[in-house]
Design a protein around this motif. Structure first.
Motif, PDB file in Angstrom:
ATOM      1  N   PRO A  52       0.799  -1.232   0.000  1.00  0.00           N
ATOM      2  CA  PRO A  52       0.000   0.000   0.000  1.00  0.00           C
ATOM      3  C   PRO A  52       0.829   1.279   0.000  1.00  0.00           C
ATOM      4  CG  PRO A  52      -0.940  -1.594   1.512  1.00  0.00           C
ATOM      5  CD  PRO A  52       0.372  -2.159   1.067  1.00  0.00           C
ATOM      6  N   ARG A  53       1.892   1.337   0.806  1.00  0.00           N
ATOM      7  CA  ARG A  53       2.665   2.574   0.874  1.00  0.00           C
ATOM      8  C   ARG A  53       3.380   2.863  -0.442  1.00  0.00           C
ATOM      9  NH1 ARG A  53       5.519   2.837   6.903  1.00  0.00           N
ATOM     10  NH2 ARG A  53       3.569   2.938   8.112  1.00  0.00           N
ATOM     11  N   VAL A  54       3.907   1.832  -1.050  1.00  0.00           N
ATOM     12  CA  VAL A  54       4.580   2.005  -2.341  1.00  0.00           C
ATOM     13  C   VAL A  54       3.578   2.467  -3.392  1.00  0.00           C
ATOM     14  CG1 VAL A  54       5.781   0.804  -4.215  1.00  0.00           C
ATOM     15  CG2 VAL A  54       6.390   0.337  -1.828  1.00  0.00           C
ATOM     16  N   ALA A  55       2.427   1.834  -3.427  1.00  0.00           N
ATOM     17  CA  ALA A  55       1.408   2.201  -4.412  1.00  0.00           C
ATOM     18  C   ALA A  55       0.916   3.629  -4.190  1.00  0.00           C
ATOM     19  CB  ALA A  55       0.241   1.224  -4.338  1.00  0.00           C
ATOM     20  N   GLU A  56       0.716   4.014  -2.920  1.00  0.00           N
ATOM     21  CA  GLU A  56       0.219   5.362  -2.629  1.00  0.00           C
ATOM     22  C   GLU A  56       1.229   6.423  -3.034  1.00  0.00           C
ATOM     23  OE1 GLU A  56      -1.236   8.036   1.217  1.00  0.00           O
ATOM     24  OE2 GLU A  56      -0.775   5.908   1.455  1.00  0.00           O
ATOM     25  N   TYR A  57       2.500   6.210  -2.686  1.00  0.00           N
ATOM     26  CA  TYR A  57       3.529   7.187  -3.059  1.00  0.00           C
ATOM     27  C   TYR A  57       3.650   7.281  -4.576  1.00  0.00           C
ATOM     28  CZ  TYR A  57       8.092   9.166  -3.989  1.00  0.00           C
ATOM     29  OH  TYR A  57       9.118   9.931  -4.493  1.00  0.00           O
ATOM     30  N   SER A  58       3.627   6.151  -5.252  1.00  0.00           N
ATOM     31  CA  SER A  58       3.770   6.141  -6.711  1.00  0.00           C
ATOM     32  C   SER A  58       2.586   6.819  -7.385  1.00  0.00           C
ATOM     33  CB  SER A  58       3.915   4.703  -7.212  1.00  0.00           C
ATOM     34  OG  SER A  58       5.061   4.087  -6.638  1.00  0.00           O
ATOM     35  N   GLU A  59       1.393   6.643  -6.817  1.00  0.00           N
ATOM     36  CA  GLU A  59       0.216   7.310  -7.364  1.00  0.00           C
ATOM     37  C   GLU A  59       0.342   8.824  -7.231  1.00  0.00           C
ATOM     38  OE1 GLU A  59      -3.426   7.995  -9.170  1.00  0.00           O
ATOM     39  OE2 GLU A  59      -2.239   6.151  -9.077  1.00  0.00           O
ATOM     40  N   ARG A  60       0.827   9.294  -6.091  1.00  0.00           N
ATOM     41  CA  ARG A  60       1.021  10.738  -5.916  1.00  0.00           C
ATOM     42  C   ARG A  60       2.045  11.258  -6.922  1.00  0.00           C
ATOM     43  NH1 ARG A  60       1.150   9.741  -0.183  1.00  0.00           N
ATOM     44  NH2 ARG A  60       3.399  10.157  -0.208  1.00  0.00           N
ATOM     45  N   LEU A  61       3.104  10.491  -7.144  1.00  0.00           N
ATOM     46  CA  LEU A  61       4.125  10.894  -8.102  1.00  0.00           C
ATOM     47  C   LEU A  61       3.559  10.900  -9.516  1.00  0.00           C
ATOM     48  CD1 LEU A  61       7.154  11.618  -8.309  1.00  0.00           C
ATOM     49  CD2 LEU A  61       7.593   9.192  -8.806  1.00  0.00           C
ATOM     50  N   ARG A  62       2.734   9.933  -9.843  1.00  0.00           N
ATOM     51  CA  ARG A  62       2.114   9.854 -11.171  1.00  0.00           C
ATOM     52  C   ARG A  62       1.340  11.140 -11.475  1.00  0.00           C
ATOM     53  NH1 ARG A  62      -0.749   4.943 -13.460  1.00  0.00           N
ATOM     54  NH2 ARG A  62      -0.934   4.227 -11.325  1.00  0.00           N
ATOM     55  N   ARG A  63       0.552  11.594 -10.509  1.00  0.00           N
ATOM     56  CA  ARG A  63      -0.263  12.784 -10.742  1.00  0.00           C
ATOM     57  C   ARG A  63       0.580  14.057 -10.738  1.00  0.00           C
ATOM     58  NH1 ARG A  63      -5.694  11.807  -7.091  1.00  0.00           N
ATOM     59  NH2 ARG A  63      -5.657   9.528  -7.147  1.00  0.00           N
ATOM     60  N   ALA A  64       1.549  14.128  -9.836  1.00  0.00           N
ATOM     61  CA  ALA A  64       2.367  15.339  -9.730  1.00  0.00           C
ATOM     62  C   ALA A  64       3.167  15.587 -11.000  1.00  0.00           C
ATOM     63  CB  ALA A  64       3.302  15.237  -8.524  1.00  0.00           C
ATOM     64  N   LEU A  65       3.654  14.510 -11.635  1.00  0.00           N
ATOM     65  CA  LEU A  65       4.508  14.640 -12.822  1.00  0.00           C
ATOM     66  C   LEU A  65       3.785  14.302 -14.116  1.00  0.00           C
ATOM     67  CD1 LEU A  65       7.851  13.085 -11.477  1.00  0.00           C
ATOM     68  CD2 LEU A  65       7.124  15.487 -11.476  1.00  0.00           C
ATOM     69  N   ASP A  66       2.480  14.068 -14.050  1.00  0.00           N
ATOM     70  CA  ASP A  66       1.693  13.726 -15.249  1.00  0.00           C
ATOM     71  C   ASP A  66       2.274  12.520 -15.981  1.00  0.00           C
ATOM     72  OD1 ASP A  66      -0.177  15.688 -14.843  1.00  0.00           O
ATOM     73  OD2 ASP A  66       0.763  17.145 -16.182  1.00  0.00           O
ATOM     74  N   LEU A  67       2.527  11.450 -15.253  1.00  0.00           N
ATOM     75  CA  LEU A  67       3.092  10.231 -15.845  1.00  0.00           C
ATOM     76  C   LEU A  67       1.945   9.348 -16.327  1.00  0.00           C
ATOM     77  CD1 LEU A  67       5.832   9.525 -13.123  1.00  0.00           C
ATOM     78  CD2 LEU A  67       6.020  10.888 -15.230  1.00  0.00           C
ATOM     79  N   GLU A  68       1.384   9.674 -17.491  1.00  0.00           N
ATOM     80  CA  GLU A  68       0.137   9.037 -17.921  1.00  0.00           C
ATOM     81  C   GLU A  68       0.089   8.796 -19.420  1.00  0.00           C
ATOM     82  OE1 GLU A  68      -3.178  11.616 -17.441  1.00  0.00           O
ATOM     83  OE2 GLU A  68      -2.059  13.410 -17.977  1.00  0.00           O
ATOM     84  N   HIS A  69       1.241   8.770 -20.089  1.00  0.00           N
ATOM     85  CA  HIS A  69       1.266   8.603 -21.533  1.00  0.00           C
ATOM     86  C   HIS A  69       1.380   7.119 -21.895  1.00  0.00           C
ATOM     87  CE1 HIS A  69       2.464  12.720 -20.573  1.00  0.00           C
ATOM     88  NE2 HIS A  69       1.979  13.066 -21.742  1.00  0.00           N
ATOM     89  N   TRP A  70       1.691   6.829 -23.145  1.00  0.00           N
ATOM     90  CA  TRP A  70       1.768   5.427 -23.570  1.00  0.00           C
ATOM     91  C   TRP A  70       2.784   4.639 -22.754  1.00  0.00           C
ATOM     92  CZ3 TRP A  70      -1.056   2.970 -27.555  1.00  0.00           C
ATOM     93  CH2 TRP A  70      -1.916   3.809 -28.266  1.00  0.00           C
ATOM     94  N   GLY A  71       3.857   5.300 -22.308  1.00  0.00           N
ATOM     95  CA  GLY A  71       4.844   4.613 -21.477  1.00  0.00           C
ATOM     96  C   GLY A  71       4.278   4.136 -20.162  1.00  0.00           C
ATOM     97  N   ALA A  72       3.192   4.764 -19.687  1.00  0.00           N
ATOM     98  CA  ALA A  72       2.526   4.347 -18.455  1.00  0.00           C
ATOM     99  C   ALA A  72       1.431   3.325 -18.734  1.00  0.00           C
ATOM    100  CB  ALA A  72       1.942   5.563 -17.739  1.00  0.00           C
TER     101      ALA A  72
END
Length: 579
Positions: free
Chosen positions: A402-422
């Motif tokens: 859970p902690r890894v997933a939560e931190y990674s989710e926050r990072l995903r949104r903060a840096l807009d990591l949502e393209h084809w590479g994601a």
């Protein structure tokens, strides 16, 4: 005086053979007629929704290979061209059947010019292109112009529902009745969405350009909200907001009316189930509201079925609406993909498109043509360092810790990591499709690429994208040599800008050292090496820009043009794609 006025448009949307579609918004119910001096024309009654009025007129009887001026009438009163207009006449350019040459204009991310009153933005590239086209307005002896664009392809963020101009914010403050909890400076209702389009498309240069050059469009996130459908946790969070049901229903309904309806050719219009219901209703408000709600609910329901293991074996979703579409121009095939609304977000099945729509895509790209163009609002090939970071983040965001997933989710949104590479499953699948098309290799069992007749490899494959607020050209390299060159062509923004601190980071993403480090980081999470490599050929360019993709026979060339301080265009990159 006519009983209704022309509010938005006319917008010339599709020209197919001797037919064309013209879209308008009017101030009241009316019979809309489009006519030409040589007798071609068509008419349609307006449909009403949310107290607004629209029509899509199919013009028939045009002469192939000619440029024909047209007029728009409301209840037999001419409303276009406007009296004493200083702009050239609006024309419908038809193609000759044997003409293989194609000119596509493309770009994305256009904030209204009224944003300049709130913050300094470089000159609008589409405005500059329109002014240049007006200045060069001419026609050859047969009524055609060899340099006239065949199509404008707008690749997302045509309006910004979550970043409104001072004018729209002032309107929102005056509204007494808004959804409980609605963001004070963001649009929520359908009527509020109409103000965005009115503000953007009544820009005089843009209005003329859209009236005389055909256009197709696809949404990205800002038509709805930043980071739209980036992940399952994001979706759950936004759905907890009291204003979200109206926002998503209004956003999708207004997109259908203002953008998607014009993407359809005359035959597709007649077959579209939503259009049939809208035209049959005396007031289509409930039809479009239900449609917007249903489309969003279908995506959520399908994800839930996947997670529970109860999705249909063939992944079919009865009646599910498809935003992706295809266009043929001469020997060029354009396939534009929905990168946002229909995403599969279940962590074990994450994909840019659901399986049925992916099968449709692979059907569309298999055929007899010279050039394949894929419209994707999000770039397929990002700077490699950023691509590896997105793939690393996707793996960790799906962690069972859970902690890894939560931190990674926050990072995903903060840096807009949502393209084809994601969405690595989709990234690799697209690479495999391109590799097989480029080598002429039949598809694998279960893959609908290559299940029909064998065709020679196309002369070029180009992916047109926007979103990232800078422009560049990159070429893909596959593990095995293929005959067809494959390029990523990114042009963004048309009228916006990227924060200055982001520019060095994007440049670093192309450098070998940071890319190797990011790849090593992804490897620690178990991310396999991408099935394709790529290198930058031109860019990155960070100013406002518009691009032209030219297909002359089996040759292809792209030109990226930026705006100067004076609002004129200058070439920042020109690249042969088939040399």
């Amino acid at each position: 005086m006519p009983t209704a006025r022309l509010l938005v448009g006319p917008a010339l949307r599709r020209v197919v053979g001797t037919r064309a579609t013209v879209w308008v918004e009017t101030s009241g119910p009316a019979l809309v007629r489009v006519g030409t001096p040589d007798g071609a024309g068509g008419e349609a009654t307006t449909f009403t929704a949310f107290d607004h009025h629209y029509a899509l007129v199919v013009v028939e009887g045009l002469t192939p290979g000619r440029a024909t001026p047209y007029q728009v009438f409301l209840d037999d009163e001419q409303v276009w061209p406007e009296p004493e207009s200083k702009f050239p006449p609006s024309m419908i350019h038809t193609r000759r059947e044997d003409d293989p040459d194609v000119r596509l204009i493309f770009g994305s991310c256009r904030e209204t010019t009224q944003h300049a009153t709130a913050r300094k933005l470089p000159p609008d590239a589409l405005d500059a292109y329109s002014r240049r086209l007006m200045a060069a307005y001419r026609a050859g002896p047969d009524g055609t112009d060899p340099d006239w664009p065949d199509l404008i392809v707008l690749l997302g963020d045509q309006v910004y529902a979550d970043q409104t101009s001072p004018t729209v914010r002032k309107l929102l403050r005056r509204r007494r009745r808004r959804t409980v909890g609605a963001p004070a400076d963001q649009v929520v209702s359908f009527d509020e969405y109409t103000k965005l389009y009115l503000e953007s498309w009544r820009d005089p240069e843009i209005r003329w350009l859209l009236s005389t050059v055909p256009s197709v469009m696809i949404f990205d996130d800002h038509e709805i909200i930043d980071d739209w459908n980036t992940s399952t946790p994001w979706r759950a969070e936004v759905h907890s907001q009291p204003w979200w049901p109206e926002r998503i229903a209004s956003g999708l309904a207004s997109y259908w009316v203002y953008q998607h309806l014009g993407n359809l050719d005359p035959d597709e219009i007649a077959a579209d189930p939503v259009y049939a219901k809208v035209m049959a209703a005396e007031d289509a408000t409930s039809v479009l509201r239900e449609f917007g709600q249903r489309v969003d609910a279908e995506a959520i329901g399908y994800d839930a079925a996947l997670g529970a293991g109860t999705a249909p074996a063939d992944a079919a979703v009865p009646g599910r609406y498809q935003w992706s579409y295809a266009v043929d121009l001469g020997r060029t095939r354009l396939v534009v993909l929905d990168n946002r609304c229909s995403r599969v977000l279940d962590k074990t099945h994450r994909a840019m498109l659901p399986p049925t729509e992916w099968s449709w895509f692979t059907d569309q790209v298999h055929g007899d043509y010279d050039h394949l163009v894929v419209g994707s609002s999000l770039p397929w090939l990002l700077p490699p360092g950023i691509h590896h970071l997105e793939s690393w983040n996707e793996r960790l965001a799906d962690s069972d810790r859970p902690r890894v997933a939560e931190y990674s989710e926050r990072l995903r949104r903060a840096l807009d990591l949502e393209h084809w590479g994601a969405f690595r499953r989709s990234f690799d699948a697209l690479a495999q499709v391109f590799a097989r098309l480029g080598s002429g290799t039949p598809g694998q069992p279960g893959d609908r690429v290559g299940t029909g007749p064998a065709y020679p490899p196309p002369a070029s494959i180009s992916v047109l994208s926007g979103d990232v607020h800078h422009s560049y050209v990159a070429r893909a390299r596959f593990d095995t040599a293929i005959a067809t060159p494959v390029h990523q062509l990114t042009c963004s923004p048309i009228h916006n800008q990227i924060p200055a601190p982001m520019r060095p980071l994007l440049r670093l993403g192309w450098w070998r050292g940071p890319s190797v480090a990011a790849r090593a980081l992804a490897r620690t999470a178990g991310v396999r090496r991408p099935s394709v490599r790529w290198r930058r050929l031109d860019g990155p360019y960070f100013g406002n820009a518009v691009s032209t993709l030219r297909h002359d026979g089996r040759s292809a060339e792209v030109t990226i043009e930026g705006t100067s301080a004076e609002g004129t265009l200058h070439t920042v990159a020109r690249r042969s794609l088939t040399g």
